[in-house]
Design a protein around this motif. Structure first.
Motif, PDB file in Angstrom:
ATOM      1  N   UNK A  92       0.834  -1.200   0.000  1.00  0.00           N
ATOM      2  CA  UNK A  92       0.000   0.000   0.000  1.00  0.00           C
ATOM      3  C   UNK A  92       0.869   1.251   0.000  1.00  0.00           C
ATOM      4  N   UNK A  93       0.229   2.367  -0.346  1.00  0.00           N
ATOM      5  CA  UNK A  93       0.856   3.680  -0.231  1.00  0.00           C
ATOM      6  C   UNK A  93       0.155   4.429   0.885  1.00  0.00           C
ATOM      7  N   UNK A  94       0.937   4.987   1.795  1.00  0.00           N
ATOM      8  CA  UNK A  94       0.376   5.750   2.911  1.00  0.00           C
ATOM      9  C   UNK A  94       1.324   6.887   3.245  1.00  0.00           C
ATOM     10  N   UNK A  95       0.782   8.105   3.277  1.00  0.00           N
ATOM     11  CA  UNK A  95       1.586   9.290   3.603  1.00  0.00           C
ATOM     12  C   UNK A  95       2.825   9.401   2.711  1.00  0.00           C
ATOM     13  N   UNK A  96       2.598   9.226   1.402  1.00  0.00           N
ATOM     14  CA  UNK A  96       3.646   9.393   0.391  1.00  0.00           C
ATOM     15  C   UNK A  96       4.764   8.356   0.472  1.00  0.00           C
ATOM     16  N   UNK A  97       4.523   7.276   1.183  1.00  0.00           N
ATOM     17  CA  UNK A  97       5.513   6.196   1.192  1.00  0.00           C
ATOM     18  C   UNK A  97       4.797   4.862   1.039  1.00  0.00           C
ATOM     19  N   UNK A  98       5.536   3.842   0.643  1.00  0.00           N
ATOM     20  CA  UNK A  98       4.956   2.523   0.444  1.00  0.00           C
ATOM     21  C   UNK A  98       5.282   1.613   1.624  1.00  0.00           C
ATOM     22  N   UNK A  99       4.283   0.842   2.024  1.00  0.00           N
ATOM     23  CA  UNK A  99       4.457  -0.074   3.139  1.00  0.00           C
ATOM     24  C   UNK A  99       3.875  -1.437   2.768  1.00  0.00           C
ATOM     25  N   UNK A 100       4.346  -2.466   3.455  1.00  0.00           N
ATOM     26  CA  UNK A 100       3.817  -3.817   3.298  1.00  0.00           C
ATOM     27  C   UNK A 100       3.136  -4.218   4.598  1.00  0.00           C
ATOM     28  N   UNK A 101       1.853  -4.565   4.507  1.00  0.00           N
ATOM     29  CA  UNK A 101       1.087  -4.974   5.679  1.00  0.00           C
ATOM     30  C   UNK A 101       0.948  -6.491   5.697  1.00  0.00           C
ATOM     31  N   UNK A 102       1.258  -7.092   6.821  1.00  0.00           N
ATOM     32  CA  UNK A 102       1.101  -8.538   6.972  1.00  0.00           C
ATOM     33  C   UNK A 102      -0.356  -8.832   7.312  1.00  0.00           C
ATOM     34  N   UNK A 103      -1.001  -9.634   6.468  1.00  0.00           N
ATOM     35  CA  UNK A 103      -2.417  -9.926   6.627  1.00  0.00           C
ATOM     36  C   UNK A 103      -2.652 -11.431   6.526  1.00  0.00           C
ATOM     37  N   UNK A 104      -3.881 -11.856   6.811  1.00  0.00           N
ATOM     38  CA  UNK A 104      -4.175 -13.287   6.761  1.00  0.00           C
ATOM     39  C   UNK A 104      -5.657 -13.496   6.492  1.00  0.00           C
ATOM     40  N   UNK A 105      -5.998 -14.716   6.144  1.00  0.00           N
ATOM     41  CA  UNK A 105      -7.381 -15.058   5.897  1.00  0.00           C
ATOM     42  C   UNK A 105      -7.544 -16.563   5.799  1.00  0.00           C
ATOM     43  N   UNK A 106      -8.738 -16.982   5.455  1.00  0.00           N
ATOM     44  CA  UNK A 106      -9.047 -18.412   5.438  1.00  0.00           C
ATOM     45  C   UNK A 106      -8.765 -19.073   4.097  1.00  0.00           C
ATOM     46  N   UNK A 107      -8.306 -18.300   3.117  1.00  0.00           N
ATOM     47  CA  UNK A 107      -8.057 -18.843   1.777  1.00  0.00           C
ATOM     48  C   UNK A 107      -6.737 -18.312   1.260  1.00  0.00           C
ATOM     49  N   UNK A 108      -5.898 -19.235   0.809  1.00  0.00           N
ATOM     50  CA  UNK A 108      -4.613 -18.850   0.224  1.00  0.00           C
ATOM     51  C   UNK A 108      -4.362 -19.695  -1.013  1.00  0.00           C
ATOM     52  N   UNK A 109      -3.838 -19.065  -2.060  1.00  0.00           N
ATOM     53  CA  UNK A 109      -3.569 -19.791  -3.295  1.00  0.00           C
ATOM     54  C   UNK A 109      -2.485 -19.071  -4.081  1.00  0.00           C
ATOM     55  N   UNK A 110      -1.677 -19.853  -4.821  1.00  0.00           N
ATOM     56  CA  UNK A 110      -0.681 -19.245  -5.702  1.00  0.00           C
ATOM     57  C   UNK A 110      -1.235 -19.009  -7.099  1.00  0.00           C
ATOM     58  N   UNK A 111      -2.559 -19.132  -7.242  1.00  0.00           N
ATOM     59  CA  UNK A 111      -3.209 -18.942  -8.533  1.00  0.00           C
ATOM     60  C   UNK A 111      -4.169 -17.763  -8.457  1.00  0.00           C
ATOM     61  N   UNK A 112      -3.956 -16.765  -9.318  1.00  0.00           N
ATOM     62  CA  UNK A 112      -4.774 -15.557  -9.283  1.00  0.00           C
ATOM     63  C   UNK A 112      -6.236 -15.819  -9.578  1.00  0.00           C
ATOM     64  N   UNK A 113      -6.511 -16.732 -10.505  1.00  0.00           N
ATOM     65  CA  UNK A 113      -7.906 -17.035 -10.835  1.00  0.00           C
ATOM     66  C   UNK A 113      -8.640 -17.643  -9.640  1.00  0.00           C
ATOM     67  N   UNK A 114      -7.932 -18.481  -8.883  1.00  0.00           N
ATOM     68  CA  UNK A 114      -8.545 -19.079  -7.694  1.00  0.00           C
ATOM     69  C   UNK A 114      -8.904 -18.011  -6.671  1.00  0.00           C
ATOM     70  N   UNK A 115      -8.065 -17.001  -6.539  1.00  0.00           N
ATOM     71  CA  UNK A 115      -8.357 -15.897  -5.628  1.00  0.00           C
ATOM     72  C   UNK A 115      -9.563 -15.100  -6.112  1.00  0.00           C
ATOM     73  N   UNK A 116      -9.648 -14.878  -7.420  1.00  0.00           N
ATOM     74  CA  UNK A 116     -10.790 -14.147  -7.973  1.00  0.00           C
ATOM     75  C   UNK A 116     -12.091 -14.905  -7.696  1.00  0.00           C
ATOM     76  N   UNK A 117     -12.095 -16.208  -7.931  1.00  0.00           N
ATOM     77  CA  UNK A 117     -13.307 -17.001  -7.710  1.00  0.00           C
ATOM     78  C   UNK A 117     -13.740 -16.955  -6.246  1.00  0.00           C
ATOM     79  N   UNK A 118     -12.769 -17.006  -5.335  1.00  0.00           N
ATOM     80  CA  UNK A 118     -13.097 -16.931  -3.915  1.00  0.00           C
ATOM     81  C   UNK A 118     -13.708 -15.583  -3.573  1.00  0.00           C
TER      82      UNK A 118
END
Length: 291
Positions: A199-225
């Motif tokens: 994300x971009x916040x206050x004119x700088x870029x940061x990486x936020x560690x997040x989590x959820x119940x679904x993870x996949x290395x396939x973009x289409x699978x994420x879209x379907x979810x």
């Protein structure tokens, strides 16, 4: 006898360690090499080589002169090769690594058009999700996205890469919309191969560690979810654009979309880029300027 020949002889002697081996490499006589070295030293009025019956070594001034001579010859070879390339049609095998939807929907069609333009080119395209070792595995080009890791490879930006966060209306009905990026920890974030979102916040870029119940290395699978209302997803716009247009997905946190990502063609570092690689990268840049 040209200056180029004397410099070429000097470099050959140093690289091969003897007059006879240098003569073999240049396909001339040993006496011819000896005359060239003598002429070079006489013209410069310096001694470049220490000569004994067994060993040839550089003098101090020869050591400082040798890298410049080698650079001059390399530049000349590059200029000749580039001129030859301009007179010839590109030909041969082009090995490409291009994973994911971008590779399938954008790079592959562009490669087909490139082959139609240059019929003597053959294409071998690999869609493996792993990060290939371009040099050891013999690839000419790899298409990579996002922020690149430091490496000896050369990278050229071939297309923008706009990341968006979105979810389905039914997810928002159940969980509401996040009003800032730090409230994402209260949401079900559908994760890809990384455990962070950019994300971009206050004119700088940061990486936020997040989590959820679904993870996949396939973009289409994420879209379907996401379409099924499972949670929020962060993906490149081209994955979800048609669903956004249909109202099946809705973006949030638009002001925080990162602006430091792109899609890149990476290739091994070399003094002279082969004609087929140079033309293909230029072709991709032109094609993807329309995205």
């Amino acid at each position: 006898m040209s200056r180029w020949e004397t410099i070429e002889a000097f470099v050959a002697v140093v690289e091969n360690g003897s007059f006879s081996k240098a003569a073999d490499k240049l396909e001339v006589s040993k006496s011819h090499i000896s005359r060239q070295i003598s002429q070079l030293e006489n013209r410069l009025d310096v001694q470049l080589l220490n000569r004994t019956t067994r060993v040839i070594s550089l003098t101090d001034i020869g050591q400082s002169f040798f890298p410049t001579c080698k650079e001059i010859l390399a530049t000349l070879e590059d200029a000749e090769r580039a001129l030859i390339d301009q007179q010839q049609k590109p030909r041969g095998l082009l090995r490409i690594s291009a994973a994911g939807l971008f590779g399938e929907d954008f790079v592959a069609p562009a490669a087909i058009q490139f082959m139609q333009k240059y019929p003597d080119i053959k294409i071998d395209m690999d869609f493996s999700n792993r990060v290939v070792d371009v040099i050891s595995e013999g690839y000419d080009i790899a298409i990579r996205a996002g922020r690149l890791q430091d490496s000896s490879l050369i990278a050229r930006r071939i297309a923008p890469r706009r990341l968006v966060v979105c979810a389905s209306p039914k997810y928002y009905e159940k969980k509401g919309k996040p009003n800032n990026i730090h409230t994402l920890t209260n949401h079900n974030c559908l994760m890809g191969t990384l455990h962070t979102w950019r994300f971009k916040e206050n004119q700088r870029h940061i990486d936020l560690r997040l989590s959820g119940s679904w993870q996949s290395n396939n973009g289409r699978a994420l879209v379907h979810a996401a379409l099924e209302g499972l949670g929020l997803v962060q993906l490149p716009l081209f994955y979800v654009e048609k669903y956004l247009n249909q109202g099946l997905l809705e973006t949030v946190l638009e002001d925080n979309n990162p602006t430091d990502t792109g899609t890149w063609a990476v290739y091994p570092s070399s003094r002279h880029l082969s004609q087929k690689v140079r033309l293909f990268i230029n072709f991709l840049v032109e094609e993807f300027s329309k995205i």
